[in-house]
Scaffold this active site. Structure first.
Site, mmCIF file in Angstrom:
data_model
loop_
_atom_site.group_PDB
_atom_site.id
_atom_site.type_symbol
_atom_site.label_atom_id
_atom_site.label_comp_id
_atom_site.label_asym_id
_atom_site.label_seq_id
_atom_site.Cartn_x
_atom_site.Cartn_y
_atom_site.Cartn_z
ATOM 1 N N GLN A 129 -7.648 1.898 -15.685
ATOM 2 C CA GLN A 129 -7.411 1.054 -14.508
ATOM 3 C C GLN A 129 -8.677 0.263 -14.175
ATOM 4 O OE1 GLN A 129 -5.218 3.525 -11.320
ATOM 5 N NE2 GLN A 129 -5.939 5.023 -12.804
ATOM 6 N N ASN A 130 -9.762 0.584 -14.870
ATOM 7 C CA ASN A 130 -11.051 -0.035 -14.544
ATOM 8 C C ASN A 130 -11.167 -1.440 -15.127
ATOM 9 O OD1 ASN A 130 -11.478 2.419 -13.435
ATOM 10 N ND2 ASN A 130 -12.909 3.153 -14.974
ATOM 11 N N HIS A 147 -5.517 -3.281 -15.273
ATOM 12 C CA HIS A 147 -5.745 -4.127 -14.092
ATOM 13 C C HIS A 147 -6.630 -5.335 -14.367
ATOM 14 C CE1 HIS A 147 -4.760 -0.430 -11.356
ATOM 15 N NE2 HIS A 147 -3.676 -0.995 -11.852
ATOM 16 N N ASN A 264 -11.490 15.749 -12.592
ATOM 17 C CA ASN A 264 -11.833 15.080 -11.342
ATOM 18 C C ASN A 264 -12.789 15.974 -10.553
ATOM 19 O OD1 ASN A 264 -11.636 13.617 -8.726
ATOM 20 N ND2 ASN A 264 -9.831 12.660 -9.639
HETATM 21 C C1 BJW Z 1 -14.671 11.497 -10.209
HETATM 22 C C2 BJW Z 1 -16.036 11.313 -10.275
HETATM 23 C C3 BJW Z 1 -16.661 11.867 -11.368
HETATM 24 C C4 BJW Z 1 -15.417 10.334 -8.532
HETATM 25 N N1 BJW Z 1 -15.943 12.546 -12.277
HETATM 26 N N2 BJW Z 1 -13.980 12.169 -11.106
HETATM 27 C C5 BJW Z 1 5.367 2.116 -5.661
HETATM 28 C C6 BJW Z 1 5.224 3.023 -4.645
HETATM 29 C C7 BJW Z 1 4.296 2.805 -3.655
HETATM 30 C C8 BJW Z 1 3.507 1.644 -3.649
HETATM 31 C C9 BJW Z 1 3.665 0.744 -4.637
HETATM 32 C C10 BJW Z 1 4.574 0.989 -5.632
HETATM 33 N N3 BJW Z 1 4.504 -0.055 -6.505
HETATM 34 C C11 BJW Z 1 3.577 -0.941 -6.081
HETATM 35 C C12 BJW Z 1 3.056 -0.495 -4.940
HETATM 36 C C13 BJW Z 1 2.010 -1.230 -4.205
HETATM 37 C C14 BJW Z 1 0.629 -1.049 -4.784
HETATM 38 C C15 BJW Z 1 0.207 0.416 -4.617
HETATM 39 O O1 BJW Z 1 0.273 1.226 -5.496
HETATM 40 N N4 BJW Z 1 -0.266 0.760 -3.458
HETATM 41 C C16 BJW Z 1 -0.701 2.118 -3.190
HETATM 42 C C17 BJW Z 1 -2.080 2.081 -2.537
HETATM 43 C C18 BJW Z 1 0.344 2.826 -2.409
HETATM 44 N N5 BJW Z 1 0.591 -1.419 -6.195
HETATM 45 C C19 BJW Z 1 0.475 -2.676 -6.573
HETATM 46 O O2 BJW Z 1 0.437 -3.582 -5.760
HETATM 47 C C20 BJW Z 1 0.447 -2.951 -8.066
HETATM 48 N N6 BJW Z 1 1.419 -3.930 -8.353
HETATM 49 C C21 BJW Z 1 2.693 -3.634 -8.560
HETATM 50 O O3 BJW Z 1 3.079 -2.493 -8.691
HETATM 51 O O4 BJW Z 1 3.503 -4.735 -8.608
HETATM 52 C C22 BJW Z 1 4.900 -4.527 -8.392
HETATM 53 C C23 BJW Z 1 5.148 -4.300 -6.898
HETATM 54 C C24 BJW Z 1 4.410 -4.982 -5.954
HETATM 55 C C25 BJW Z 1 4.638 -4.743 -4.600
HETATM 56 C C26 BJW Z 1 5.597 -3.821 -4.193
HETATM 57 C C27 BJW Z 1 6.315 -3.125 -5.159
HETATM 58 C C28 BJW Z 1 6.094 -3.373 -6.533
HETATM 59 C C29 BJW Z 1 -0.880 -3.554 -8.458
HETATM 60 C C30 BJW Z 1 -1.989 -2.577 -8.327
HETATM 61 C C31 BJW Z 1 -3.297 -3.253 -8.659
HETATM 62 C C32 BJW Z 1 -4.456 -2.362 -8.299
HETATM 63 N N7 BJW Z 1 -5.590 -3.122 -8.245
HETATM 64 C C33 BJW Z 1 -6.848 -2.462 -7.901
HETATM 65 C C34 BJW Z 1 -7.877 -3.539 -7.582
HETATM 66 C C35 BJW Z 1 -8.344 -4.145 -8.836
HETATM 67 C C36 BJW Z 1 -9.277 -5.162 -8.436
HETATM 68 C C37 BJW Z 1 -10.676 -4.804 -8.544
HETATM 69 O O5 BJW Z 1 -11.118 -3.882 -9.229
HETATM 70 O O6 BJW Z 1 -11.343 -5.549 -7.906
HETATM 71 O O7 BJW Z 1 -7.288 -1.621 -8.944
HETATM 72 S S1 BJW Z 1 -6.740 -1.370 -6.516
HETATM 73 C C38 BJW Z 1 -7.930 -0.249 -7.090
HETATM 74 O O8 BJW Z 1 -7.269 1.015 -7.204
HETATM 75 C C39 BJW Z 1 -8.299 -0.701 -8.503
HETATM 76 C C40 BJW Z 1 -8.219 0.597 -9.249
HETATM 77 O O9 BJW Z 1 -8.020 0.335 -10.629
HETATM 78 C C41 BJW Z 1 -7.083 1.303 -8.597
HETATM 79 C C42 BJW Z 1 -7.047 2.788 -8.817
HETATM 80 O O10 BJW Z 1 -8.155 3.394 -8.233
HETATM 81 P P1 BJW Z 1 -8.812 4.623 -8.957
HETATM 82 O O11 BJW Z 1 -9.304 4.231 -10.273
HETATM 83 O O12 BJW Z 1 -7.911 5.779 -8.900
HETATM 84 O O13 BJW Z 1 -10.120 4.831 -8.033
HETATM 85 P P2 BJW Z 1 -10.280 5.651 -6.679
HETATM 86 O O14 BJW Z 1 -11.520 5.184 -6.031
HETATM 87 O O15 BJW Z 1 -9.051 5.622 -5.875
HETATM 88 O O16 BJW Z 1 -10.454 7.147 -7.163
HETATM 89 C C43 BJW Z 1 -11.588 7.592 -7.855
HETATM 90 C C44 BJW Z 1 -11.336 9.020 -8.266
HETATM 91 O O17 BJW Z 1 -12.413 9.453 -9.067
HETATM 92 C C45 BJW Z 1 -11.247 9.995 -7.081
HETATM 93 O O18 BJW Z 1 -10.147 10.863 -7.290
HETATM 94 C C46 BJW Z 1 -12.556 10.772 -7.157
HETATM 95 O O19 BJW Z 1 -12.424 12.121 -6.714
HETATM 96 C C47 BJW Z 1 -12.830 10.725 -8.637
HETATM 97 N N8 BJW Z 1 -14.226 10.824 -9.022
HETATM 98 N N9 BJW Z 1 -16.413 10.561 -9.150
HETATM 99 C C48 BJW Z 1 -14.583 12.657 -12.072
HETATM 100 N N10 BJW Z 1 -17.986 11.763 -11.498
#
Ligand code: BJW
Ligand code: ZN
Length: 292
Positions: A129-130, A147, A264
């Site tokens: 996702q990065n 992404h 994690n």
């Molecule tokens: C460690 C550690 C170490 C720390 N060792 N671990 C269905 C149901 C509900 C909602 C939706 C759904 N479908 C779509 C949605 C809406 C939305 C969504 O999911 N929202 C949720 C928040 C509820 N999704 C979307 O809009 C997606 N589009 C889509 O589905 O289109 C169709 C649609 C649209 C609208 C409605 C319905 C359908 C698109 C998602 C795009 C995500 N984009 C981002 C931003 C990218 C831009 C950027 O980088 O600038 O991507 S959001 C952000 O979150 C980024 C990441 O890739 C993504 C995931 O985050 P990640 O990687 O999990 O990071 P963190 O910070 O959350 O977690 C870090 C983890 O690491 C933690 O657990 C720590 O504990 C751990 N950690 N250090 C191991 N050393």
């Protein structure tokens, strides 16, 4: 999709999931996991921001997830770009500079070395996702960037996608993007932001990144789902498992019988869906898990 709706969906997901975590029993038996990995033919590694945390790149949720007064998720939207392309470009300029200076850490490297060693005997796919490019810089070959990528641009007019490693990406962004919370507003005229160089186009460029409310590239999504549909083992590394559609990949694989192991520093709403949970920084746990 508006931010309050997204927050409420997320709250619902969290509330529904945490009681199951407390009731469930994940194994942390590393030797047993390694035995299973040995016999696997198809392996998927699904990574999130946590794998790059040890390279100094802030995660999205939690304390580091702010730039100025903004939560990253509030700037990663088409609406934010429409309202202030200058502000959003400053944010991405800052992130490009941070990621360019960062180095892959032992977690990224362990994955790349594992692929180099076993990639001919097994199908090994990394789905990330990065957007920071660190998996590629570590040497990972079979990579799906769900992404997008910080170093790709897309023209808002002709839609052309190009790799762009310029630093800064345009003159007007030189010295901009400071993350300091006291910096207010952003006033770069749109004409000074990055623009398409294609003859006859000249459209405003945007980062080639999937923002909230935008669909993932269908071809990318198909590739990721195909890998998830047939893997024997999935390692879920450093993701909070709250952003869809990536958040459903590993729980779906577990539900059809694939072995899923989460790495994690803390449990997530999906932990209880998985067979293994290895707590700790993945720069430490992954090299152990992927070594012979
Ligand atoms: C460690 C550690 C170490 C720390 N060792 N671990 C269905 C149901 C509900 C909602 C939706 C759904 N479908 C779509 C949605 C809406 C939305 C969504 O999911 N929202 C949720 C928040 C509820 N999704 C979307 O809009 C997606 N589009 C889509 O589905 O289109 C169709 C649609 C649209 C609208 C409605 C319905 C359908 C698109 C998602 C795009 C995500 N984009 C981002 C931003 C990218 C831009 C950027 O980088 O600038 O991507 S959001 C952000 O979150 C980024 C990441 O890739 C993504 C995931 O985050 P990640 O990687 O999990 O990071 P963190 O910070 O959350 O977690 C870090 C983890 O690491 C933690 O657990 C720590 O504990 C751990 N950690 N250090 C191991 N050393
Ligand atoms: Zn163009």
């Amino acid at each position: 999709m508006c931010i309050s709706l997204i927050s409420s969906i997320r709250r619902t997901i969290l509330i529904c999931s945490f009681p199951r975590i407390m009731a469930s029993r994940q194994s942390s038996d590393m030797p047993k996991f390694k035995e299973a990995l040995k016999s696997a033919k198809e392996v998927v590694i699904l990574s999130g921001a946590g794998i790059s945390a040890e390279s100094g790149i802030p995660t999205f949720r939690g304390a580091g997830g702010f730039w100025r007064k903004y939560q990253a998720a509030n700037l990663a939207t088409p609406g934010a770009f429409r309202t202030s392309p200058s502000l959003v470009w400053e944010f991405y300029h800052y992130r490009r500079e941070v990621a360019a200076k960062a180095q892959p850490n032992p977690g990224h490297i362990a994955i790349a070395q594992y692929e180099a060693k076993y990639g001919t005997d097994k199908t090994i796919t990394v789905i990330t996702q990065n957007v920071d490019g660190l998996h590629v810089r570590a040497g990972t070959k079979n990579l799906i960037e769900l992404h997008g990528n910080l170093y790709k641009t897309r023209c808002t007019k002709c839609k052309e996608v190009l790799v762009n490693n310029d630093s800064p990406i345009c003159e007007a962004l030189e010295g901009r993007g400071a993350p300091d919370a006291t910096v207010v507003g952003s006033d770069i005229p749109v004409k000074s932001l990055p623009h398409c160089k294609k003859t006859g186009c000249g459209g405003l460029l945007r980062p080639h990144i999937v923002w909230f409310g935008e669909n993932l590239d269908p071809a990318v999504m198909d590739k990721a789902q195909a890998a998830m549909a047939t893997c024997d083992i999935c390692l879920v590394v450093g993701t909070s498992s709250v952003v869809y559609p990536a958040a459903m990949f590993a729980p779906q694989a577990a539900a059809r019988g694939a072995i899923v192991a989460e790495f994690n520093i803390e449990p997530t709403p999906a932990t209880s869906d998985f067979h293994y949970y290895f707590e700790g920084p993945c720069g430490t746990t992954l090299p152990e898990a992927l070594a012979d």
